[in-house]
Each structure stands twice: as C-alpha cells, then as structure tokens.
Design a protein around this motif. Structure first.
Motif, PDB file in Angstrom:
ATOM      1  N   GLY A 533       0.780  -1.233   0.000  1.00  0.00           N
ATOM      2  CA  GLY A 533       0.000   0.000   0.000  1.00  0.00           C
ATOM      3  C   GLY A 533       0.806   1.275   0.000  1.00  0.00           C
ATOM      4  O   GLY A 533       0.238   2.365   0.148  1.00  0.00           O
ATOM      5  N   LEU A 534       2.129   1.222  -0.193  1.00  0.00           N
ATOM      6  CA  LEU A 534       2.943   2.437  -0.170  1.00  0.00           C
ATOM      7  C   LEU A 534       2.809   3.184  -1.499  1.00  0.00           C
ATOM      8  O   LEU A 534       2.811   2.571  -2.569  1.00  0.00           O
ATOM      9  N   PRO A 535       2.724   4.508  -1.455  1.00  0.00           N
ATOM     10  CA  PRO A 535       2.683   5.299  -2.693  1.00  0.00           C
ATOM     11  C   PRO A 535       4.057   5.361  -3.346  1.00  0.00           C
ATOM     12  O   PRO A 535       5.082   5.046  -2.734  1.00  0.00           O
ATOM     13  N   ARG A 536       4.066   5.806  -4.592  1.00  0.00           N
ATOM     14  CA  ARG A 536       5.304   5.798  -5.377  1.00  0.00           C
ATOM     15  C   ARG A 536       6.425   6.558  -4.698  1.00  0.00           C
ATOM     16  O   ARG A 536       7.563   6.069  -4.634  1.00  0.00           O
ATOM     17  N   GLN A 537       6.159   7.746  -4.177  1.00  0.00           N
ATOM     18  CA  GLN A 537       7.239   8.546  -3.630  1.00  0.00           C
ATOM     19  C   GLN A 537       7.872   7.876  -2.413  1.00  0.00           C
ATOM     20  O   GLN A 537       9.099   7.882  -2.261  1.00  0.00           O
ATOM     21  N   GLN A 538       7.082   7.285  -1.548  1.00  0.00           N
ATOM     22  CA  GLN A 538       7.645   6.594  -0.386  1.00  0.00           C
ATOM     23  C   GLN A 538       8.494   5.403  -0.820  1.00  0.00           C
ATOM     24  O   GLN A 538       9.513   5.100  -0.210  1.00  0.00           O
ATOM     25  N   ILE A 539       8.054   4.726  -1.877  1.00  0.00           N
ATOM     26  CA  ILE A 539       8.843   3.597  -2.376  1.00  0.00           C
ATOM     27  C   ILE A 539      10.180   4.094  -2.917  1.00  0.00           C
ATOM     28  O   ILE A 539      11.239   3.518  -2.628  1.00  0.00           O
ATOM     29  N   LEU A 540      10.151   5.180  -3.698  1.00  0.00           N
ATOM     30  CA  LEU A 540      11.401   5.739  -4.216  1.00  0.00           C
ATOM     31  C   LEU A 540      12.323   6.172  -3.080  1.00  0.00           C
ATOM     32  O   LEU A 540      13.553   5.991  -3.164  1.00  0.00           O
ATOM     33  N   ASP A 541      11.752   6.745  -2.044  1.00  0.00           N
ATOM     34  CA  ASP A 541      12.570   7.160  -0.904  1.00  0.00           C
ATOM     35  C   ASP A 541      13.311   5.966  -0.308  1.00  0.00           C
ATOM     36  O   ASP A 541      14.515   6.045  -0.003  1.00  0.00           O
ATOM     37  N   ARG A 542      12.632   4.861  -0.148  1.00  0.00           N
ATOM     38  CA  ARG A 542      13.259   3.666   0.438  1.00  0.00           C
ATOM     39  C   ARG A 542      14.323   3.086  -0.489  1.00  0.00           C
ATOM     40  O   ARG A 542      15.388   2.665  -0.037  1.00  0.00           O
ATOM     41  N   LEU A 543      14.029   3.076  -1.768  1.00  0.00           N
ATOM     42  CA  LEU A 543      15.000   2.541  -2.721  1.00  0.00           C
ATOM     43  C   LEU A 543      16.250   3.413  -2.783  1.00  0.00           C
ATOM     44  O   LEU A 543      17.378   2.900  -2.824  1.00  0.00           O
ATOM     45  N   ALA A 544      16.038   4.741  -2.829  1.00  0.00           N
ATOM     46  CA  ALA A 544      17.186   5.651  -2.869  1.00  0.00           C
ATOM     47  C   ALA A 544      18.022   5.521  -1.598  1.00  0.00           C
ATOM     48  O   ALA A 544      19.258   5.583  -1.644  1.00  0.00           O
ATOM     49  N   GLN A 545      17.371   5.350  -0.470  1.00  0.00           N
ATOM     50  CA  GLN A 545      18.089   5.175   0.791  1.00  0.00           C
ATOM     51  C   GLN A 545      18.927   3.893   0.771  1.00  0.00           C
ATOM     52  O   GLN A 545      20.076   3.874   1.210  1.00  0.00           O
ATOM     53  N   ALA A 546      18.350   2.813   0.231  1.00  0.00           N
ATOM     54  CA  ALA A 546      19.093   1.557   0.139  1.00  0.00           C
ATOM     55  C   ALA A 546      20.311   1.711  -0.759  1.00  0.00           C
ATOM     56  O   ALA A 546      21.395   1.196  -0.468  1.00  0.00           O
TER      57      ALA A 546
END
Length: 591
Positions: A533-546
């Motif tokens: 259920g995460l929106p696109r921006q939150q997903i990008l934030d997690r990926l960029a952090q990784a």
C-alpha cells in the motif's frame, strides 16, 4: 428571423458584476457578467421573435438566437447559467417582446429551462396586471401561436436510410403544429460507427424540399447500396432516444473524427427533443447503441471472431500469437471504444481504428509495427470479403485502410502521439509477448511517470542540449527513452518534493536501474512495497536510501548508479528484505 446573437463566454465567473440601476431602480447581479452584451443582443432581437408568423418560425428563431449559444459555451453547466441570466434579464426588462421570449423558452427551449422560464413569464405577467403597474401587456396583444409552441406532432411513418457500410443512419420525420401548422421535417444523422451518437440535425421547411427528402434517401440506396425502409413513428422515437442518451454520455472517449457538427446540432437539439417528446413512446427509456453492442459481443464471442480470423490466415504470420493479440485489440477497440460491432467494416471505422485510436493506445514496439500493419490490412480485406460489399464500396474501404495503416505505422511509434512509445522503443522481438511488454511498461512507467503524471515542472535551457530546444520545456515534453531526459524528469520531480540536492544522484541511479531492470531484485522490491500500500514517492525514498547505504560497495571502477548494480551483493541483499514481513512481525500481525 433575426440574425444569430453569439459571443464568447467571459472568463471571470467569480466576481459578480453590477449593472446600472434599471427601470426598477435596483442594481442586479449577473452570474456571468461577461455575457451582458449577448443578453442585450438577444433581448433586442426578440422584437423579431414577437413578429414571427407562426409557432415554427418562433421555434426556429429561438434555435438560431438562443439555443445556438450552446456551441460557444464551455460546457452544459456554463450554458445553463447563461440561460438563467438571460431569463432574469428578460423578466427585469418587462417589455412585451421579453414576455414572448420567456414563454417561447418555456415551451420550446431546452427542457432544463422550462420551469425557470415559465416562472419568470408568470411573474412578469402578474407584475404587469397588478394594480398601479406603470406598464403592462394585454393578453390580446400576444401572438396566438404561443399556445402551439412545443406541440408539433409527427405525421405518418418515418423514413430510415442506412449506408452500405452500416456506419451511418439517417432518420427523417415530418411534423406539424396544431391548427394551421406548416408541415416541416427533421433529418437526424446518427453515427453508428461511434457509439450511435447523434451527429447532426437538419430542419427542412420548404415544400419542395420536403417532397424531395424521402426521394433522395431512396435514390441514394439504389445508387450506393445500403438500406431504405419506412418505420412507425414509435420505432423512430426509440432509435432517436438511444442516440440522445449516447450523445449525453460524458464518459465517451474523445474521437476527433467522430465529433458531431456542433453548431447545427446544438441549435436544433432542443427543438428536436421537444419533437421526440410528442412522438409515440417518446418518453420511454432507451439503451444506447454502444451498450447494445457490448451486450451482443461478450468476451467469448470476441475470442471466437479472433480465432476465426487466425484460422483463415494461419500460415501468414511469423508470430501467430502476436497476430491474434493485435486482432483481439482491434475487436476490443471496436466494441469498447467505438461502440460498433467488430464484424462491421467501413471507411469511417477503419480511419478511426488505425488512424486515431489504436496508434495512441496500443503498445507497439518498432519491431512489431510491420506485422501489425500486415495484420491490419488482412483484417480489413477479410471483413470486406465476408460482407460482400459492392465493388465501389470495397475500393473505398481498401483505399482508406491503406492511408490509415500508413499513418498507424508512423504514429504508433511517435512519442508525440503515443505516450507509451518511448517505453517500448528499444524492445527486442523476445520481449514483445503481451505479458512481458505489460511488465516492462509497468516497471518503466513507475520509474518515469507518463506525461500528465510528472507534475508541472519547467526546464530552462540557454542553448539547445540533448535534443531539447533553447528556452522553456515542460517536463511532459521530455523523452523518457533518453537517459539525459530521464535524469531531468527525475530531478524536476524530486525538486518539487523538496528532496535535498545531495540525494538526487541516488534517485537518478534507482530510476536508471528500474528502467533497465538491473538488478531485477529492485522491481521485485517495488512490487512488494506496492502490495503493502505504499505510494510511489515513499517507495522511491526507500529505494534511494538503500542505494545510498549500499551503492558504495560497488566493484572498483563501477560508476555510481551503474545498471550493473546486480553485482553489488549488499545492495541486492537490502533489496530482498524491503517489503517482506518478518516472522516475528507476522506473529504480532505487523509488518
């Protein structure tokens, strides 16, 4: 009749304007003050309405001077507000011609204005007859045709002509008003090649033209083919109601080649609706043609037609499954978008299919275009042969298909027309099966949103660069197939969200990795996070952090954000944990 009174609608609808004190000494507020000149012109021209010879002349004046304003209105709501203003202005004016205008609008104008126009006319009449009134209108001074407005009845049966392709239908009905009413006809054109909408309405009033109308329909049938028949007025009313319902559907797709003739349609529509209401069964519910077609062509019947086509041409295709997939899209587009039977063929449907709708909606990589065009030509010839069209009609269809499919071959891979084109431009033949292409488009569309979903950012270039002209370029104009443009799209999107500039490279790296599906664990992580259920921006934030935390573990010489990040073990390990439910959290019911 008086001339047409038309004007653009004013844009400033929020600030009410006040007119100078009128005869009543009050200052009145208009809903659409920018249209004051239009209202004044209509009220002045209503002197010609008052001099109309009969009810038909009055209704035609109303069509040309009031109903025709709808063609310049932005939408039905704006037109309705303008008409409410006009009604109020006529009531405040109070002259005889204004009372006649109100009564004409109530009896023969758009149905939605019947009540407000009737109330305004009654208030004006009551005011004129009240004691102490400074002026009034003697009922004897009102024209006798007012009692006949909107009461015209159909005369006899109606005539119907359908063209040889089954794409257009014309229905001709004759009417007359009570009393010494004049015979007149309405010729309705219905577009069966697009949802069965009402495309045009012609009014015929000259006696010679009335006598010739049906003869012309019969002559066209003999000359060009098609079908001519006489049907009861009740049947004609049912077909016309279905066309009205279809035309009023705001969810219809925008097909430019099926656009109705706005001026003629809008001006005559209220008159036509009033005629239909007086026809037998004119107020019964109707099912639009598009709905009837969808009900007649369920999924099983559509698949059967596609399989019949494949069986008839089994040895012609390098990839039979691809040919079947393309034909299935043709059939679905006919039913779901055009609202027409997929086994019907004609120049209008062919032009709309291959020249307008499919080029901008179909996922067609360049490696597929040639076969798609061959399938399109074969499909048209197959249906043309099955329909056994006359030679001239067959030639017309094939000529149209050649032009439309030539356009399709260019437009389907042009990103200016097909927003999906850049997302599949580099695909190989191995990636062109339906499920694989859909996965690629979904992945790349997540990495780089399609135009319209990128926000409202602008880029300013002092000189041409990376295929972009100097000056301002909107983010939607950028090409996601170009790596430089992908960086710009990502930077604009993240800047709009306040992302720190030092983190921008991480977002750009993740977008590149997603675009090339390297490492594949990245898209798998996205799918898990989407499912959570995460929106696109939150997903990008997690990926960029990784990537920021583990990208430094890349092999020596590997550039940050390289698409070969699959060799970065710690990064891949981090991705594999994103979105997964830990065993202890599962026991507690958490993530």
């Amino acid at each position: 009749m008086g001339g047409k009174s038309r004007s653009r609608h004013g844009r400033n609808k929020s600030t009410p304007a006040r007119r100078s004190p009128g005869r009543g000494g009050t200052r009145q507020v208009l809903r659409l003050p920018g249209l004051r000149d239009v209202y004044d012109a209509v009220l002045a021209g209503s002197a010609d309405l008052a001099d109309a010879a009969d009810a038909l002349d009055a209704e035609l004046w109303l069509a040309a001077n009031v109903c025709a304003i709808r063609a310049t209105a932005p939408d039905d709501a704006g037109y309705h507000l303008a008409m409410l203003d006009l009604i109020d202005e006529a009531r405040r004016d109070g002259r005889r011609q204004c009372l006649i205008l109100l009564q004409t609008m109530a009896a023969a104008g758009p149905v939605g204005l019947t009540e407000p126009a009737h109330l305004a006319a009654r208030r004006l009449s009551d005011r004129a007859s009240s004691p102490g009134a400074d002026r009034g209108v003697d009922p004897a001074e009102l024209p006798g045709w007012l009692n006949h407005l909107g009461k015209a009845e159909v005369v006899g049966d109606c005539a119907v002509w359908t063209d040889v392709f089954g794409e257009f239908m014309q229905i001709y009905c004759e009417y007359t008003h009570p009393g010494p009413g004049r015979r007149h006809g309405l010729l309705f054109t219905i577009d069966l090649g697009f949802q069965g909408i009402l495309k045009n309405i012609d009014v015929i009033v000259k006696p010679a033209d009335l006598d010739q109308a049906v003869k012309d329909m019969a002559r066209d049938t003999e000359r060009d083919g098609g079908r001519f028949e006489r049907i009861p007025a009740a049947d004609a009313a049912g077909r016309l109601r279905a066309a009205l319902v279809a035309s009023a559907d705001e969810s219809l797709p925008p097909v430019l080649t099926a656009a109705p003739e706005r001026d003629a349609l809008y001006s005559m529509l209220p008159l036509a609706v009033r005629r239909m209401m007086t026809m037998p069964g004119g107020d019964e519910p109707a099912t639009p043609t598009g709905v009837q077609v969808a009900e007649a062509w369920p999924a099983q019947r559509r698949r059967q037609l596609a399989e019949e086509f494949r069986a008839a041409h089994s040895d012609q295709w390098d990839d039979p499954d691809l040919a079947l997939m393309f034909v299935a899209r043709i059939i679905d587009t006919c039913v779901d978008v055009l609202g027409t039977a997929p086994d019907r063929i004609g120049p209008a449907v062919v032009a709309r299919l291959f020249g307008e709708v499919l080029p901008v909606t179909l996922i067609t990589p360049p490696v597929q275009v040639d076969q798609a065009v061959r399938v399109g030509h074969t499909w048209v010839r197959w249906l043309t042969d099955m329909k056994e069209l006359p030679r001239a009609a067959r030639k017309q269809v094939l000529k149209t298909s050649t032009a439309a499919l030539t356009a399709f071959s260019k437009l389907s891979i042009d990103r200016r027309f097909n927003p999906l084109a850049p997302y599949v431009a580099d695909l190989s033949a191995a990636d062109t099966d339906g499920p694989t292409m859909q996965q690629i488009v979904s992945r790349r569309g997540f990495a780089v949103p399609l135009p319209g979903r990128r926000g409202g950012g602008l880029i300013e270039l002092p000189a041409p660069a990376n295929g972009l002209p100097a000056g301002q370029t909107h983010v939607d104009a950028l090409d996601p197939a170009d790596a430089h443009h992908r960086d710009v799209i990502t930077a604009i999107g993240q800047s709009a969200r306040g992302t720190d500039a030092r983190r921008m490279p991480a977002y750009a790296a993740v977008v590149e990795q997603l675009w090339h599906d390297q490492p594949p664990e990245l898209w798998q992580a996205v799918r898990r996070l989407q499912a959570a259920g995460l929106p696109r921006q939150q997903i990008l934030d997690r990926l960029a952090q990784a990537w920021q935390h583990h990208g430094s573990d890349a092999s020596p010489g590997q550039a940050p954000g390289s698409t070969d990040a699959g060799s970065t073990d710690s990064y891949v390990t981090a991705l594999q944990t994103l979105g997964r439910v830990r065993p202890d959290a599962r026991r507690r019911g958490g993530a």
